[in-house]
Motif scaffolding. Sequence first.
Motif, PDB file in Angstrom:
ATOM      1  N   LEU B 106       3.431  -4.545   8.919  1.00  0.00           N
ATOM      2  CA  LEU B 106       3.121  -3.797   7.695  1.00  0.00           C
ATOM      3  C   LEU B 106       4.149  -2.694   7.464  1.00  0.00           C
ATOM      4  O   LEU B 106       4.448  -2.349   6.324  1.00  0.00           O
ATOM      5  CB  LEU B 106       1.718  -3.187   7.773  1.00  0.00           C
ATOM      6  CG  LEU B 106       0.552  -4.177   7.747  1.00  0.00           C
ATOM      7  CD1 LEU B 106      -0.764  -3.431   7.611  1.00  0.00           C
ATOM      8  CD2 LEU B 106       0.698  -5.176   6.614  1.00  0.00           C
ATOM      9  N   ASN B 110       5.871  -5.274   4.661  1.00  0.00           N
ATOM     10  CA  ASN B 110       4.982  -4.847   3.578  1.00  0.00           C
ATOM     11  C   ASN B 110       5.250  -3.409   3.137  1.00  0.00           C
ATOM     12  O   ASN B 110       4.504  -2.858   2.335  1.00  0.00           O
ATOM     13  CB  ASN B 110       3.525  -4.993   4.006  1.00  0.00           C
ATOM     14  CG  ASN B 110       3.131  -6.446   4.193  1.00  0.00           C
ATOM     15  OD1 ASN B 110       3.686  -7.122   5.052  1.00  0.00           O
ATOM     16  ND2 ASN B 110       2.220  -6.937   3.392  1.00  0.00           N
ATOM     17  N   ALA B 111       6.334  -2.835   3.646  1.00  0.00           N
ATOM     18  CA  ALA B 111       6.629  -1.439   3.302  1.00  0.00           C
ATOM     19  C   ALA B 111       7.706  -1.367   2.221  1.00  0.00           C
ATOM     20  O   ALA B 111       8.122  -2.386   1.683  1.00  0.00           O
ATOM     21  CB  ALA B 111       7.087  -0.701   4.548  1.00  0.00           C
ATOM     22  N   ARG B 117       0.745  -0.880   1.297  1.00  0.00           N
ATOM     23  CA  ARG B 117       1.012  -1.943   2.272  1.00  0.00           C
ATOM     24  C   ARG B 117      -0.251  -2.674   2.702  1.00  0.00           C
ATOM     25  O   ARG B 117      -0.218  -3.862   2.994  1.00  0.00           O
ATOM     26  CB  ARG B 117       1.768  -1.388   3.475  1.00  0.00           C
ATOM     27  CG  ARG B 117       1.002  -0.360   4.282  1.00  0.00           C
ATOM     28  CD  ARG B 117       1.840   0.143   5.446  1.00  0.00           C
ATOM     29  NE  ARG B 117       2.978   0.943   4.983  1.00  0.00           N
ATOM     30  CZ  ARG B 117       3.778   1.617   5.800  1.00  0.00           C
ATOM     31  NH1 ARG B 117       3.581   1.551   7.095  1.00  0.00           N
ATOM     32  NH2 ARG B 117       4.769   2.342   5.334  1.00  0.00           N
TER      33      ARG B 117
ATOM     34  N   CYS C 184       6.959 -10.361   1.903  1.00  0.00           N
ATOM     35  CA  CYS C 184       7.998  -9.364   1.646  1.00  0.00           C
ATOM     36  C   CYS C 184       8.807  -9.756   0.414  1.00  0.00           C
ATOM     37  O   CYS C 184       9.072  -8.928  -0.465  1.00  0.00           O
ATOM     38  CB  CYS C 184       8.887  -9.235   2.875  1.00  0.00           C
ATOM     39  SG  CYS C 184      10.274  -8.111   2.677  1.00  0.00           S
TER      40      CYS C 184
END
Lengths: 55, 355, 256
Positions: B106, B110-111, B117, C184
């Motif tokens: 994360l 996801n950052a 996130r 992502c």
Amino acid sequence: MQRNFRKAHRAIWFTLAFLTPIILGLALMMRPTGTHEQQPIPLDDTAKSVLEANQ
Amino acid sequence: MSVKYVPVIWNRTKLFYDVIVLAVVGAYLGVYIYVAPMFQTVTRPIDWDIYKAQAFGTCVFYLLTFILCIGPIARLDKRFLPLLYNRRHLGVITCVLAYFHVDFILGWYNAFSPINRYVSVFVVNTSFDRFLGFPFEILGVLALLILTVLAVTSHDFWLHFLKPTLWKILHMGIYLAYALIVAHVALGALQSAAGPFLTGVVGASLALVTTLHLLAARREHVIDTQINLMDDTRTWLDAGDPMEVPDKRAKIISLTEDERVAIFRNGTKLSAISNVCAHQNGPLGEGKIVYGCVTCPWHGYQYRLEDGTSPPPFTEKISTYRLKLENGRLWLNVKALPPGTYVEPVISPMLAGGS
Amino acid sequence: MAKKKPDPFFIGWAKKPPKSLHGFLFFISAALVGAAAGVAFGIGSSLPDPGDARFAWGAGYQTFTGYVDAKPYPLLRLPAGEGGRSKPHAMLISGIGKRGMQQLAGPLSGMPVDAGGILLKRGNLDMLQVGGRVSLRAAETPVPNFTPAQAEQLGKWRLTGEICDGKCYNGAMRPGTGLAHKACANLCIIGGIPPVFVTVTPLLGQTFFLLADENGEPLSSDVEDWVALLISLEGEVERRDDLMIFKVKLDSAKQL
């Protein structure tokens, strides 16, 4: 109760023991292996002439 | 066997156990993070956060595979029983490591985004209708949820609060968690970020866990389907030759419609008690008589043979059964007596020879 | 029967495990530690190469002067000589983190600009992460005698490859491709980073294609369903300087 518990335990295990390897096997089989159609394919006259000019 | 609850009861065995677990985890993470990179053939190293996430994630898988092997392997070979004794600590450590894995992922993949996130895990990939491309992170989240519930309820307080059977059913969730993690890995790491070695390890782990469980299940099934002769009143069951019961140990009898009974022998005395330990439903019949008490092979809970009651100050009670000796054969009354009922042991002079 | 035969029985709360089990337990502990080290080494040392993608921190803060195209996704059109290249160069730009440059580039589209930031590099490919002192602004002294060339139309093609986000592929993350990286990549695309198509075999020497819809506009959010999968896509290919642009109909996407 104990017997039912053991039965449930076995039932869960039989299910997962079949399902999980199938999922793993499928996922591994479906991995792109590089055997698929790969070359760029021209779809119109411009593309074909570009391809010819560069061969 | 505590009469009151303390956060964790420590003893020498548990300390040793935890030291070895930490050594395993340390060896795994240390080698993965600091040694293996020196032998990689990469143009540039994998991002540090992602690499650490892989280290913790694969470590969780390694530990979980090991945890799931302990149960059946201890059934198949009793020398492995010490591994089972403190398995709960192993589970809690595994859960903690899983949170590290999540945190590294994360904090990287996801950052750096305007989307939160934690929210992003659930909203950013919605291909639920695909197999490849399925949001495999959700499978990991579900597994983590299960691991967390199991870790939190691993204390004996919850075992007593939920009662052993319900607690065991809850903790069978570990199987589902393992299946979810296999799918999580198969649809995630194995699709792109893994080398052939990881693929092989995942396949071999799953094969090992499955095979051991199927072997153990077959063993249990054989015990459950044994047929014993009943007398005409259908209350007494032929339990065989008393000589078959080893001294200080038990013979397990499976009752047709009910439970298993353990017939223990202490010298010339024979007693029958329920095979099910009041603590975690451990198989008492695979235990041994130590200091005059039947001792459970799982966590060492003890019961007096003649009344199925734990010696004071403990209060656990299990059912007892009546036995009789006729023409050199042992007969077991199939009706369970209320837990803690006193039954006079049967004395078999034949056993006096020390055989 | 066997009264003399050892019958070891482990009790957790006992002071010590039975003597006859010591050797076995020691062996098991050693085997577990050894196996852990072996498995960790095997996995860690056999990971696939994530490629030569990187932030070129060593090159420091870079400034470029050229033109900006806002569509399909913001890119710089640089004259020959800029950045050490002998031919005009079209370079993708992004904001910091998972943010695109649409807001700044939109009003400046087709105009001469100065752009400053940190370069991302992957082989011959590069991208500028715009930020800092110069950021993206109307050029203070435009390059004289330079206007970007017209796009060259290369016809309609079916190509095979993987949709990634242009920034991670170019060096923001290693590995920056594949299904493990899909969340992502989707976050990047949602944030405005250009989606790109990396083909398995080159077309006219190029495997890197900036994606656009059929009209040369940014792709709809439907693209997120196709990211990180091996797919074939059909569409018109055009070339702006050295950058390929693949104007696709997402309906033509097929998972392979």
